[in-house]
Motif scaffolding. Structure first.
Motif, PDB file in Angstrom:
ATOM      1  N   UNK A 189       0.838  -1.198   0.000  1.00 36.93           N
ATOM      2  CA  UNK A 189       0.000   0.000   0.000  1.00 36.93           C
ATOM      3  C   UNK A 189       0.877   1.254   0.000  1.00 36.93           C
ATOM      4  N   UNK A 190       0.432   2.257  -0.714  1.00 33.72           N
ATOM      5  CA  UNK A 190       1.212   3.495  -0.822  1.00 33.72           C
ATOM      6  C   UNK A 190       0.858   4.456   0.311  1.00 33.72           C
ATOM      7  N   UNK A 191       1.739   5.432   0.484  1.00 30.16           N
ATOM      8  CA  UNK A 191       1.534   6.451   1.500  1.00 30.16           C
ATOM      9  C   UNK A 191       1.237   7.787   0.843  1.00 30.16           C
ATOM     10  N   UNK A 192       0.426   8.605   1.541  1.00 29.96           N
ATOM     11  CA  UNK A 192       0.199   9.976   1.078  1.00 29.96           C
ATOM     12  C   UNK A 192       1.381  10.840   1.519  1.00 29.96           C
ATOM     13  N   UNK A 193       1.449  12.039   0.992  1.00 27.06           N
ATOM     14  CA  UNK A 193       2.463  13.005   1.432  1.00 27.06           C
ATOM     15  C   UNK A 193       2.141  13.457   2.856  1.00 27.06           C
ATOM     16  N   UNK A 194       3.145  13.956   3.592  1.00 24.62           N
ATOM     17  CA  UNK A 194       2.882  14.477   4.937  1.00 24.62           C
ATOM     18  C   UNK A 194       1.829  15.589   4.878  1.00 24.62           C
ATOM     19  N   UNK A 195       0.958  15.626   5.897  1.00 26.07           N
ATOM     20  CA  UNK A 195      -0.078  16.665   5.922  1.00 26.07           C
ATOM     21  C   UNK A 195      -0.326  17.114   7.351  1.00 26.07           C
ATOM     22  N   UNK A 196      -0.909  18.306   7.470  1.00 30.54           N
ATOM     23  CA  UNK A 196      -1.211  18.868   8.797  1.00 30.54           C
ATOM     24  C   UNK A 196      -2.360  18.108   9.452  1.00 30.54           C
ATOM     25  N   UNK A 197      -2.220  17.863  10.735  1.00 31.19           N
ATOM     26  CA  UNK A 197      -3.292  17.258  11.521  1.00 31.19           C
ATOM     27  C   UNK A 197      -3.918  18.330  12.398  1.00 31.19           C
ATOM     28  N   UNK A 198      -5.111  18.040  12.920  1.00 29.14           N
ATOM     29  CA  UNK A 198      -5.813  19.015  13.759  1.00 29.14           C
ATOM     30  C   UNK A 198      -6.234  18.341  15.072  1.00 29.14           C
ATOM     31  N   UNK A 199      -6.912  19.103  15.903  1.00 27.04           N
ATOM     32  CA  UNK A 199      -7.333  18.561  17.202  1.00 27.04           C
ATOM     33  C   UNK A 199      -8.295  17.377  17.032  1.00 27.04           C
ATOM     34  N   UNK A 259       4.525   8.636  26.556  1.00 27.92           N
ATOM     35  CA  UNK A 259       3.860   9.938  26.544  1.00 27.92           C
ATOM     36  C   UNK A 259       3.254  10.226  27.917  1.00 27.92           C
ATOM     37  N   UNK A 260       2.697  11.404  28.070  1.00 30.48           N
ATOM     38  CA  UNK A 260       2.138  11.879  29.348  1.00 30.48           C
ATOM     39  C   UNK A 260       0.639  12.111  29.190  1.00 30.48           C
ATOM     40  N   UNK A 261      -0.176  11.024  29.226  1.00 29.49           N
ATOM     41  CA  UNK A 261      -1.605  11.155  28.931  1.00 29.49           C
ATOM     42  C   UNK A 261      -2.372  11.998  29.935  1.00 29.49           C
ATOM     43  N   UNK A 262      -1.841  12.154  31.140  1.00 24.66           N
ATOM     44  CA  UNK A 262      -2.528  12.986  32.138  1.00 24.66           C
ATOM     45  C   UNK A 262      -1.877  14.364  32.264  1.00 24.66           C
ATOM     46  N   UNK A 263      -0.842  14.581  31.485  1.00 25.36           N
ATOM     47  CA  UNK A 263      -0.129  15.848  31.556  1.00 25.36           C
ATOM     48  C   UNK A 263      -0.133  16.548  30.217  1.00 25.36           C
ATOM     49  N   UNK A 296      -4.613  19.446  26.980  1.00 24.17           N
ATOM     50  CA  UNK A 296      -3.311  20.080  26.757  1.00 24.17           C
ATOM     51  C   UNK A 296      -3.018  20.189  25.262  1.00 24.17           C
ATOM     52  N   UNK A 297      -3.316  19.113  24.529  1.00 25.76           N
ATOM     53  CA  UNK A 297      -3.063  19.113  23.082  1.00 25.76           C
ATOM     54  C   UNK A 297      -3.872  20.229  22.409  1.00 25.76           C
ATOM     55  N   UNK A 298      -5.128  20.367  22.801  1.00 27.55           N
ATOM     56  CA  UNK A 298      -5.968  21.406  22.197  1.00 27.55           C
ATOM     57  C   UNK A 298      -5.414  22.799  22.507  1.00 27.55           C
ATOM     58  N   UNK A 299      -4.924  22.979  23.710  1.00 27.76           N
ATOM     59  CA  UNK A 299      -4.341  24.272  24.080  1.00 27.76           C
ATOM     60  C   UNK A 299      -3.080  24.563  23.285  1.00 27.76           C
ATOM     61  N   UNK A 300      -2.244  23.527  23.115  1.00 24.93           N
ATOM     62  CA  UNK A 300      -1.004  23.714  22.346  1.00 24.93           C
ATOM     63  C   UNK A 300      -1.327  24.083  20.897  1.00 24.93           C
ATOM     64  N   UNK A 301      -2.333  23.417  20.317  1.00 23.65           N
ATOM     65  CA  UNK A 301      -2.681  23.705  18.926  1.00 23.65           C
ATOM     66  C   UNK A 301      -3.286  25.114  18.808  1.00 23.65           C
ATOM     67  N   UNK A 356       3.407  13.995  36.709  1.00 19.62           N
ATOM     68  CA  UNK A 356       2.908  13.507  35.419  1.00 19.62           C
ATOM     69  C   UNK A 356       2.669  14.644  34.423  1.00 19.62           C
ATOM     70  N   UNK A 357       3.239  15.794  34.651  1.00 17.62           N
ATOM     71  CA  UNK A 357       3.027  16.941  33.749  1.00 17.62           C
ATOM     72  C   UNK A 357       3.565  16.660  32.344  1.00 17.62           C
TER      73      UNK A 357
END
Ligand SMILES: CC(C)(COP(=O)(O)OP(=O)(O)OC[C@H]1O[C@@H](n2cnc3c(N)ncnc32)[C@H](O)[C@@H]1OP(=O)(O)O)[C@@H](O)C(=O)NCCC(=O)NCCS
Length: 146
Positions: free
Chosen positions: A1-11, A28-32, A38-43, A145-146
């Protein structure tokens, strides 16, 4: 199977990003700083770009977070699904993240690699990064856990 080009992801991609981190065995830090909130805030800050690579059928197989602090850019949480390794996916993600940071005026890009992660060190060296042997990483956190 082929891959697409890199693309932007969103929340909205957060659930499959976390699933990929898990499948890749990334610590990873799932509670931090990797929680959904946190991810939504960073984005929302505009300082973080999430870049992914998908198969043609839309499965996410690679992810990297490119962040910057105004002076320096950082590549974080780079992960490739075990079934898709050694095909240049991580190298493509690094190149795409570098492009995104350059477009934001960032010329110095760095990554932290945990001791013993030889594949990651080899990858960054193969991508033109220079190792600063003996450099000490220090951090202070509000919660364990930050
Ligand atoms: C590290 C990781 C992202 C590499 O992803 P990948 O898509 O397999 O890497 P690439 O195919 O782009 O590899 C490019 C080059 O990096 C080096 N490299 C990658 N994996 C390697 C390994 N296991 N051993 C030695 N060198 C390796 C090689 O030079 C490789 O080129 P080659 O395949 O022509 O020899 C992947 O193994 C992974 O997700 N690991 C778990 C999560 C992790 O450690 N992330 C990094 C956090 S800093």
């Amino acid at each position: 199977m082929k891959l697409k080009s890199p693309s932007r992801l969103t929340t909205t991609d957060y659930p499959r990003i976390v699933a990929l981190w898990g499948a890749a065995g990334l610590h990873v830090r799932p509670n931090g700083r990797d929680s959904q909130e946190a991810f939504e805030g960073q984005m929302a800050s505009g300082l973080q770009t999430a870049i992914g690579i998908e198969t043609e059928s839309g499965d996410l197989v690679g992810i990297v977070l490119a962040t910057h602090d105004g002076r320096k850019g950082w590549l974080n949480r780079l992960a490739v699904h075990p079934d898709w390794r050694r095909r240049g996916v991580a190298k493509m993600l690094i190149a795409a993240a570098e492009d995104a940071l350059h477009q934001q005026g960032i010329d110095v890009i760095a990554a932290l690699i945990e001791p013993g992660n030889a594949p990651s060190l080899e990858l960054f060296l193969a991508s033109g990064y220079e190792e600063y042997a003996g450099l000490h990483y220090v951090s202070k956190r509000s919660r364990a856990d930050s």
